[in-house]
Design a protein around this motif. Structure first.
Motif, PDB file in Angstrom:
ATOM      1  N   LEU A   1      -6.827  -6.825  -4.466  1.00  0.00           N
ATOM      2  CA  LEU A   1      -7.532  -5.645  -3.807  1.00  0.00           C
ATOM      3  C   LEU A   1      -8.877  -5.902  -3.623  1.00  0.00           C
ATOM      4  N   ARG A   2      -9.492  -6.347  -4.598  1.00  0.00           N
ATOM      5  CA  ARG A   2     -11.181  -6.757  -4.311  1.00  0.00           C
ATOM      6  C   ARG A   2     -11.547  -8.011  -3.535  1.00  0.00           C
ATOM      7  N   ASP A   3     -12.422  -7.831  -2.601  1.00  0.00           N
ATOM      8  CA  ASP A   3     -12.971  -8.993  -1.696  1.00  0.00           C
ATOM      9  C   ASP A   3     -11.983  -9.782  -1.064  1.00  0.00           C
TER      10      ASP A   3
ATOM     11  N   LEU B   1       0.058  -6.246  -8.628  1.00  0.00           N
ATOM     12  CA  LEU B   1      -0.316  -5.775  -7.267  1.00  0.00           C
ATOM     13  C   LEU B   1       0.161  -4.305  -6.943  1.00  0.00           C
ATOM     14  N   ALA B   2       1.624  -4.212  -7.171  1.00  0.00           N
ATOM     15  CA  ALA B   2       2.004  -2.910  -6.849  1.00  0.00           C
ATOM     16  C   ALA B   2       1.315  -1.913  -7.800  1.00  0.00           C
ATOM     17  N   ARG B   3       1.211  -2.022  -9.267  1.00  0.00           N
ATOM     18  CA  ARG B   3       0.494  -1.038  -9.891  1.00  0.00           C
ATOM     19  C   ARG B   3      -0.880  -0.902  -9.420  1.00  0.00           C
ATOM     20  N   ASP B   4      -1.740  -1.892  -9.005  1.00  0.00           N
ATOM     21  CA  ASP B   4      -2.963  -1.904  -8.754  1.00  0.00           C
ATOM     22  C   ASP B   4      -3.026  -0.699  -7.223  1.00  0.00           C
ATOM     23  N   LEU B   5      -1.967  -1.203  -6.267  1.00  0.00           N
ATOM     24  CA  LEU B   5      -1.987  -0.242  -5.310  1.00  0.00           C
ATOM     25  C   LEU B   5      -1.694   1.194  -5.536  1.00  0.00           C
ATOM     26  N   LYS B   6      -0.898   1.304  -6.428  1.00  0.00           N
ATOM     27  CA  LYS B   6      -0.385   2.507  -6.861  1.00  0.00           C
ATOM     28  C   LYS B   6      -1.596   3.490  -7.440  1.00  0.00           C
TER      29      LYS B   6
ATOM     30  N   ASP C   1     -12.372   2.539  -3.271  1.00  0.00           N
ATOM     31  CA  ASP C   1     -11.769   3.505  -4.252  1.00  0.00           C
ATOM     32  C   ASP C   1     -10.400   3.939  -4.011  1.00  0.00           C
ATOM     33  N   THR C   2      -9.937   4.164  -2.819  1.00  0.00           N
ATOM     34  CA  THR C   2      -8.532   4.596  -2.216  1.00  0.00           C
ATOM     35  C   THR C   2      -8.134   3.744  -1.222  1.00  0.00           C
ATOM     36  N   LEU C   3      -6.721   3.757  -0.809  1.00  0.00           N
ATOM     37  CA  LEU C   3      -6.373   3.281   0.270  1.00  0.00           C
ATOM     38  C   LEU C   3      -5.686   4.578   1.056  1.00  0.00           C
ATOM     39  N   PRO C   4      -6.045   4.599   2.483  1.00  0.00           N
ATOM     40  CA  PRO C   4      -5.449   5.576   3.083  1.00  0.00           C
ATOM     41  C   PRO C   4      -3.757   5.142   3.528  1.00  0.00           C
ATOM     42  N   ALA C   5      -3.168   6.279   3.119  1.00  0.00           N
ATOM     43  CA  ALA C   5      -1.610   6.392   3.170  1.00  0.00           C
ATOM     44  C   ALA C   5      -1.156   6.576   4.335  1.00  0.00           C
ATOM     45  N   PRO C   6      -0.072   6.173   4.932  1.00  0.00           N
ATOM     46  CA  PRO C   6       0.783   6.565   5.922  1.00  0.00           C
ATOM     47  C   PRO C   6       1.310   7.987   5.566  1.00  0.00           C
TER      48      PRO C   6
ATOM     49  N   LYS D   1      -4.745   3.250  -6.459  1.00  0.00           N
ATOM     50  CA  LYS D   1      -5.402   3.580  -5.191  1.00  0.00           C
ATOM     51  C   LYS D   1      -4.623   4.618  -4.328  1.00  0.00           C
ATOM     52  N   GLY D   2      -3.476   5.097  -4.738  1.00  0.00           N
ATOM     53  CA  GLY D   2      -2.808   6.183  -4.015  1.00  0.00           C
ATOM     54  C   GLY D   2      -1.829   5.314  -2.857  1.00  0.00           C
ATOM     55  N   SER D   3      -1.477   3.956  -2.872  1.00  0.00           N
ATOM     56  CA  SER D   3      -0.657   3.444  -1.925  1.00  0.00           C
ATOM     57  C   SER D   3       0.689   2.868  -2.881  1.00  0.00           C
ATOM     58  N   ARG D   4       1.240   1.875  -2.035  1.00  0.00           N
ATOM     59  CA  ARG D   4       2.452   1.297  -2.629  1.00  0.00           C
ATOM     60  C   ARG D   4       2.609  -0.090  -1.808  1.00  0.00           C
ATOM     61  N   LEU D   5       3.429  -1.054  -2.485  1.00  0.00           N
ATOM     62  CA  LEU D   5       3.742  -2.372  -1.909  1.00  0.00           C
ATOM     63  C   LEU D   5       4.823  -2.317  -1.297  1.00  0.00           C
ATOM     64  N   ILE D   6       5.264  -2.641   0.165  1.00  0.00           N
ATOM     65  CA  ILE D   6       6.570  -2.764   0.613  1.00  0.00           C
ATOM     66  C   ILE D   6       7.038  -4.125   0.493  1.00  0.00           C
ATOM     67  N   LEU D   7       7.953  -4.519   0.269  1.00  0.00           N
ATOM     68  CA  LEU D   7       8.691  -5.711   0.080  1.00  0.00           C
ATOM     69  C   LEU D   7       9.599  -5.920   1.032  1.00  0.00           C
ATOM     70  N   ARG D   8       9.774  -7.095   1.782  1.00  0.00           N
ATOM     71  CA  ARG D   8      10.851  -7.448   2.781  1.00  0.00           C
ATOM     72  C   ARG D   8      11.045  -8.916   2.712  1.00  0.00           C
ATOM     73  N   ARG D   9      12.460  -9.202   2.848  1.00  0.00           N
ATOM     74  CA  ARG D   9      12.720 -10.887   2.976  1.00  0.00           C
ATOM     75  C   ARG D   9      13.430 -11.195   4.133  1.00  0.00           C
ATOM     76  N   GLY D  10      12.864 -12.276   4.587  1.00  0.00           N
ATOM     77  CA  GLY D  10      13.385 -13.155   5.942  1.00  0.00           C
ATOM     78  C   GLY D  10      12.420 -13.649   6.702  1.00  0.00           C
TER      79      GLY D  10
END
Length: 479
Positions: free
Chosen positions: A16-18, A62-67, A170-175, A69-78
């Motif tokens: 998330l940094r830099d 990464l998913a924990r760090d995003l959480k 500090d935070t990530l704007p969520a959809p 910040k008020g966000s989440r990690l979406i996983l897709r395969r293909g």
């Protein structure tokens, strides 16, 4: 602000940094962080076992760090192009942002994705951040890429320090609504039956926090002596930042600007030596970008006709750490146990495979790719071609490491060998690196029975050296 959310496609930039692409996305709208696991049968260099293990742990971090910040990690395969186009339509995304790739497989995936997205009217923006300077920005006076490290190093230093790292968000704007996500468990990246990752779990802390902690330890405890201690595998004197850099859990400019303030007084030489290794990584990336065949084909054309010996039995002995040369075997077992090998030992084991056994460098590269947690296409291919004498600014082929002399110099008391080759633990330092030369009583007292508890050398180094040099003369005559 954009009309819809921004999809941030993570690749090998799991932090998330830099993170220029992430920060730009956060400024322009709600952010949907996404990681795509490409179908591995569609790429030339599918992830190895150790890389899969690290990736699973890093994505959890990464998913924990995003959480937080008020966000989440979406996983897709293909297929990334299909996934990004579908996800953009599903979420009403205005744009997709990503960090620039330098590896052929990922470059192709990003180009395909750009085509699919732009065809659908979705904006695409690409950002830097994985290396210090983009490949187009460092060239010779003739405008061509550098082929030798030292002038490349000088040209890079002449540019001044890379830009300062970006501050943390500090935070990530969520959809408004989140799309569906795969579960990490469904990807089955970590081994179960058998579970061979115990040594990896005991050794590493994947993730952005683990990267920062390791860098802080190194700068406080080992960096000042790095120039003197970096070649000693029996001492914890290196940064071990390579897997964190490989997966982008920390950026090279974070390392650069983190290390620079420590370059004072007696520590200056150690820090400068450490940063030169960061620049060697940079050089490898520039080489890979300009010569994308680097991982598969000898960079020097004359080596493409080298008379290799495809000896599967010898290759297997090398892979398993059963060559009869203790320093080689210790290194290969360290690799399998913790997914990493000390750099001095990488050179020793590579020289042994290529020159003592006359096995193509690509076979070693492939084994390292599968077993290293820091399997990095640029560094791995450049390193193996360096060892083979076939790459850019490579060691001359006739520089053939003597494994016993290397061991006596860099593991003088045999501590490294004892750690990873326990059947030799009772051997005195004087004989541990060449047990076949030890008196019978010394072997008996140490409980060593050559050919039974520990193998005899699979080749005679002196004879192997002559054979390697003769093979080299053969391609010289051919050219």
């Amino acid at each position: 602000m954009a009309n819809g959310p921004i999809i941030l496609w993570f690749t090998r930039d799991l932090r998330l940094r830099d993170h220029p692409a992430l920060q730009a996305a956060a400024r322009n709208g709600p952010v949907i962080p996404l990681f795509i696991l490409q179908d591995q049968d569609t790429v030339r260099w599918p992830l190895g076992g150790a890389s899969k293990w690290w990736l699973a742990r890093s994505l959890r971090s990464l998913a924990r760090d995003l959480k937080e910040k008020g966000s989440r990690l979406i996983l897709r395969r293909g297929d990334p192009a299909a996934i990004l186009a579908a996800l953009a339509q599903e979420t009403g995304a205005a744009a997709v942002y990503w960090s620039r790739a330098y590896e052929p497989d990922l470059i192709r995936a990003q180009e395909d994705a750009r085509g699919a997205l732009e065809k659908a009217g979705i904006a695409v923006k690409r950002f830097g951040g994985r290396i210090l300077f983009e490949p187009e920005t460092i060239s010779t006076q003739e405008g061509s890429p550098y082929k030798v490290f030292t002038p490349f190093y000088k040209a890079l230093l002449a540019r001044g320090d890379p830009s300062e790292p970006l501050s943390a968000l500090d935070t990530l704007p969520a959809p408004v609504a989140w799309p569906e996500s795969d579960t990490l468990e469904s990807w089955a990246l970590e081994p179960t039956k058998p579970d061979w990752a115990g040594g990896l779990r005991a050794t590493w802390t994947p993730g952005e926090a683990g990267a920062r902690d390791r860098l802080a330890w190194f700068l406080d405890e080992a960096a000042a002596d790095y120039d003197e201690m970096r070649d000693r595998p029996d001492i914890d004197g290196t940064s071990r930042m390579s897997p964190h850099l490989t997966w982008g859990e920390i950026s090279p400019r974070q390392i650069w600007h983190g290390a620079k303030p420590h370059a004072e007084g007696s520590a200056q030489k150690g820090i400068e030596s450490f940063l030169s290794e960061v620049v060697w990584r940079e050089f490898s990336y520039h080489l890979l970008f300009h010569w994308p065949a680097l991982p598969d084909t000898s960079w020097r054309e004359e080596f493409r006709e080298f008379p290799w010996d495809e000896n599967e039995q010898a290759l297997r002995a090398w892979q398993c750490g059963r060559t009869g040369y203790p320093i080689v075997d210790a290194a290969m077992r360290q690799l399998y146990e913790i997914g990493w090998m000390h750099n001095r030992c990488r050179m020793i084991t590579a020289s042994f495979l290529i020159k003592d056994l006359l096995i193509p460098w690509q076979r070693g590269e492939e084994w390292f790719w599968d077993t290293l947690v820091d399997a990095d296409l640029a560094s791995n291919s450049a390193g193996w071609q360096w060892a083979a004498g076939s790459g850019a600014d490579a060691a001359p082929y006739f520089r053939i490491f003597n494994p016993v002399k290397q061991a006596e110099r860099f593991d003088p008391e045999g501590a490294y060998v004892r750690e990873y080759v326990p059947e030799l633990a009772g051997m005195p330092a004087k004989h541990i690196h060449a047990p076949w030369e030890a008196p019978s009583k010394i072997l008996r007292d140490a409980g060593v029975h050559l050919g039974e508890t520990y193998p005899e050398p699979i080749v005679d180094h002196g004879k192997a050296r002559k054979r390697a040099l003769a093979a080299f003369q053969q391609i010289k005559r051919g050219n």
